[in-house]
Design a protein around this motif. Structure first.
Motif, PDB file in Angstrom:
ATOM      1  N   ALA A  94      44.230  31.562  38.162  1.00  0.00           N
ATOM      2  CA  ALA A  94      44.675  30.493  37.272  1.00  0.00           C
ATOM      3  C   ALA A  94      46.150  30.205  37.512  1.00  0.00           C
ATOM      4  O   ALA A  94      46.858  30.983  38.162  1.00  0.00           O
ATOM      5  CB  ALA A  94      44.436  30.902  35.817  1.00  0.00           C
ATOM      6  N   THR A  95      46.618  29.102  36.973  1.00  0.00           N
ATOM      7  CA  THR A  95      48.014  28.706  37.189  1.00  0.00           C
ATOM      8  C   THR A  95      48.996  29.709  36.607  1.00  0.00           C
ATOM      9  O   THR A  95      50.117  29.819  37.086  1.00  0.00           O
ATOM     10  CB  THR A  95      48.286  27.318  36.594  1.00  0.00           C
ATOM     11  N   ASP A  96      48.588  30.463  35.591  1.00  0.00           N
ATOM     12  CA  ASP A  96      49.488  31.454  34.997  1.00  0.00           C
ATOM     13  C   ASP A  96      49.399  32.818  35.687  1.00  0.00           C
ATOM     14  O   ASP A  96      50.012  33.781  35.252  1.00  0.00           O
ATOM     15  CB  ASP A  96      49.214  31.603  33.502  1.00  0.00           C
ATOM     16  N   GLY A  97      48.628  32.903  36.770  1.00  0.00           N
ATOM     17  CA  GLY A  97      48.504  34.143  37.517  1.00  0.00           C
ATOM     18  C   GLY A  97      47.354  35.026  37.088  1.00  0.00           C
ATOM     19  O   GLY A  97      47.073  36.033  37.732  1.00  0.00           O
ATOM     20  N   SER A  98      46.684  34.679  35.998  1.00  0.00           N
ATOM     21  CA  SER A  98      45.542  35.467  35.566  1.00  0.00           C
ATOM     22  C   SER A  98      44.338  35.146  36.447  1.00  0.00           C
ATOM     23  O   SER A  98      44.358  34.192  37.229  1.00  0.00           O
ATOM     24  CB  SER A  98      45.220  35.186  34.101  1.00  0.00           C
ATOM     25  N   LEU A  99      43.291  35.931  36.328  1.00  0.00           N
ATOM     26  CA  LEU A  99      42.082  35.720  37.114  1.00  0.00           C
ATOM     27  C   LEU A  99      41.000  35.111  36.250  1.00  0.00           C
ATOM     28  O   LEU A  99      40.899  35.399  35.056  1.00  0.00           O
ATOM     29  CB  LEU A  99      41.590  37.042  37.695  1.00  0.00           C
ATOM     30  N   VAL A 100      40.176  34.293  36.876  1.00  0.00           N
ATOM     31  CA  VAL A 100      38.992  33.720  36.230  1.00  0.00           C
ATOM     32  C   VAL A 100      37.803  34.155  37.066  1.00  0.00           C
ATOM     33  O   VAL A 100      37.766  33.932  38.279  1.00  0.00           O
ATOM     34  CB  VAL A 100      39.057  32.180  36.170  1.00  0.00           C
ATOM     35  N   PHE A 101      36.843  34.810  36.421  1.00  0.00           N
ATOM     36  CA  PHE A 101      35.628  35.250  37.092  1.00  0.00           C
ATOM     37  C   PHE A 101      34.455  34.419  36.598  1.00  0.00           C
ATOM     38  O   PHE A 101      34.341  34.135  35.406  1.00  0.00           O
ATOM     39  CB  PHE A 101      35.349  36.735  36.808  1.00  0.00           C
TER      40      PHE A 101
END
Length: 114
Positions: free
Chosen positions: A104-111
């Motif tokens: 994601a744009t904030d550096g988190s992951l989306v699974f």
């Protein structure tokens, strides 16, 4: 007036070329996703459920195929990050049902799970 129209068209064309570079398909395994999953140390990730097969989302249906190289590479990346695997399991996410991921744009992951 013509110069203004030409400038607007040129700006639109250049903007669309930048947009295509920024877009990333979460159903393709890229080195950036591989590195992000393997090196993930935070606790900020999101799990999204894909539409059921036949719902008209061809990308999701293609990602649901578990014998693809992208799926196998993603599973290997998750397995390599034991901390992430434990966090996913703690949230009752079956790791073998994860078929895609993106950063994601904030550096988190989306699974994406099926």
């Amino acid at each position: 007036m013509n110069k203004l129209v030409v400038a607007a068209i040129a700006a639109g064309i250049s903007l669309t070329s930048f947009c295509s570079v920024v877009y990333a398909d979460p159903f393709l395994m890229t080195p950036a996703i591989d590195g992000a999953v393997k090196g993930f140390t935070g606790d900020r990730f999101l799990v999204k459920l894909l539409k059921p097969s036949g719902a008209g989302d061809l990308s999701a249906e293609a990602a649901a195929e578990k014998n693809t190289p992208a799926y196998q590479a993603l599973q290997a990346s998750i397995d390599a990050n034991k901390g992430l695997a434990k966090q996913l399991e703690a949230q009752n996410v079956e790791i073998n049902n994860i078929v895609a991921a993106e950063v994601a744009t904030d550096g988190s992951l989306v699974f994406y799970v099926q």
